[in-house]
Motif scaffolding. Structure first.
Motif, PDB file in Angstrom:
ATOM      1  N   GLN A 149      75.690   0.994 -70.281  1.00  0.00           N
ATOM      2  CA  GLN A 149      76.348   0.028 -69.406  1.00  0.00           C
ATOM      3  C   GLN A 149      76.155   0.396 -67.935  1.00  0.00           C
ATOM      4  N   ARG A 150      76.389   1.644 -67.617  1.00  0.00           N
ATOM      5  CA  ARG A 150      76.258   2.109 -66.236  1.00  0.00           C
ATOM      6  C   ARG A 150      74.807   1.969 -65.764  1.00  0.00           C
ATOM      7  N   GLY A 151      73.865   2.433 -66.591  1.00  0.00           N
ATOM      8  CA  GLY A 151      72.454   2.380 -66.201  1.00  0.00           C
ATOM      9  C   GLY A 151      71.942   0.962 -66.034  1.00  0.00           C
ATOM     10  N   VAL A 152      72.319   0.067 -66.945  1.00  0.00           N
ATOM     11  CA  VAL A 152      71.864  -1.326 -66.861  1.00  0.00           C
ATOM     12  C   VAL A 152      72.453  -1.999 -65.630  1.00  0.00           C
ATOM     13  N   LYS A 153      73.740  -1.814 -65.408  1.00  0.00           N
ATOM     14  CA  LYS A 153      74.395  -2.426 -64.249  1.00  0.00           C
ATOM     15  C   LYS A 153      73.742  -1.980 -62.947  1.00  0.00           C
ATOM     16  N   GLU A 154      73.573  -0.664 -62.784  1.00  0.00           N
ATOM     17  CA  GLU A 154      72.988  -0.141 -61.548  1.00  0.00           C
ATOM     18  C   GLU A 154      71.546  -0.602 -61.367  1.00  0.00           C
ATOM     19  N   HIS A 155      70.749  -0.539 -62.444  1.00  0.00           N
ATOM     20  CA  HIS A 155      69.331  -0.901 -62.347  1.00  0.00           C
ATOM     21  C   HIS A 155      69.146  -2.373 -61.998  1.00  0.00           C
ATOM     22  N   VAL A 156      69.864  -3.245 -62.703  1.00  0.00           N
ATOM     23  CA  VAL A 156      69.710  -4.686 -62.447  1.00  0.00           C
ATOM     24  C   VAL A 156      70.198  -5.043 -61.046  1.00  0.00           C
ATOM     25  N   GLU A 157      71.311  -4.474 -60.622  1.00  0.00           N
ATOM     26  CA  GLU A 157      71.812  -4.765 -59.278  1.00  0.00           C
ATOM     27  C   GLU A 157      70.879  -4.227 -58.207  1.00  0.00           C
ATOM     28  N   ASP A 158      70.315  -3.023 -58.418  1.00  0.00           N
ATOM     29  CA  ASP A 158      69.388  -2.455 -57.435  1.00  0.00           C
ATOM     30  C   ASP A 158      68.109  -3.275 -57.304  1.00  0.00           C
ATOM     31  N   ILE A 159      67.564  -3.705 -58.427  1.00  0.00           N
ATOM     32  CA  ILE A 159      66.283  -4.402 -58.406  1.00  0.00           C
ATOM     33  C   ILE A 159      66.426  -5.860 -57.953  1.00  0.00           C
ATOM     34  N   THR A 160      67.444  -6.557 -58.469  1.00  0.00           N
ATOM     35  CA  THR A 160      67.561  -7.991 -58.174  1.00  0.00           C
ATOM     36  C   THR A 160      68.475  -8.304 -57.006  1.00  0.00           C
ATOM     37  N   GLY A 161      69.443  -7.425 -56.733  1.00  0.00           N
ATOM     38  CA  GLY A 161      70.410  -7.716 -55.688  1.00  0.00           C
ATOM     39  C   GLY A 161      71.504  -8.670 -56.142  1.00  0.00           C
TER      40      GLY A 161
END
Length: 185
Positions: A149-161
């Protein structure tokens, strides 16, 4: 291609129903001489209730046809397959498939997780990402899912904004790890 064909069929249906219901309405209201339409609508001119029923049905079909005609010609404002953002330089459209792939990439980084599937929905508060996974059973499921959950949330928010509202993880099964014994002959 399917949407274009559906719109074309709806447009043709609307035009045909509009014409037929308009003719039926004109005949039912006796705007045409009964002798002219006698072969087609003899029962409508003979009985009172049938006449009023025909007027009601034709008027309803006429209104529905106008509605369908406007729906077929109106541009669709809803784009269900992408997320639209506006910047000072122009518009950005990110497909939901792209977000799903980013979520899968981030979730695959977690050790002990196998057979991942992702589904993304757009909500008013942000993205709702649902993950389905199979785990190896060697690690704590709670730790694995929290890390995913933490990794997906951070990765998607970082890449897509785009803000991620929730990441839901469904653990479908546990895979038994196979141990191979050396065979001595």
């Amino acid at each position: 291609m399917g949407r274009v064909a559906d719109k074309l069929f709806l447009f043709l249906y609307s035009v045909a129903i509009l014409i037929f219901s308009g003719i039926g309405l004109i005949v039912s209201m006796e705007w045409v001489a009964p002798a002219f339409a006698e072969s087609f609508v003899d029962a409508i001119y003979m009985t009172g209730p049938a006449k009023y029923a025909a007027i009601a049905v034709c008027a309803a079909l006429f209104l529905l046809s106008i509605r369908f005609l406007f729906v077929s010609l109106r541009k669709s404002r809803e784009r269900s397959g992408s997320i639209d953002q506006r910047t000072e330089f122009g518009d950005i459209r990110i497909s939901l498939e792209t977000v799903e792939n980013l979520a899968l990439k981030a979730a695959n980084r977690v050790r002990g997780v196998k057979d991942l599937r992702a589904r993304v929905r757009v909500d008013d508060s942000g993205l709702d990402i649902q993950l389905r996974s199979v785990v190896d059973g060697e690690s704590s499921i709670q730790q694995l899912t929290e890390e995913m959950q933490r990794g997906v949330k951070e990765h998607v928010e970082d890449i897509t904004g785009i803000p991620v509202a929730t990441v839901t993880v469904y653990v479908a099964n546990v895979v038994q790890s196979q141990t191979f014994k050396a065979r001595v002959e």
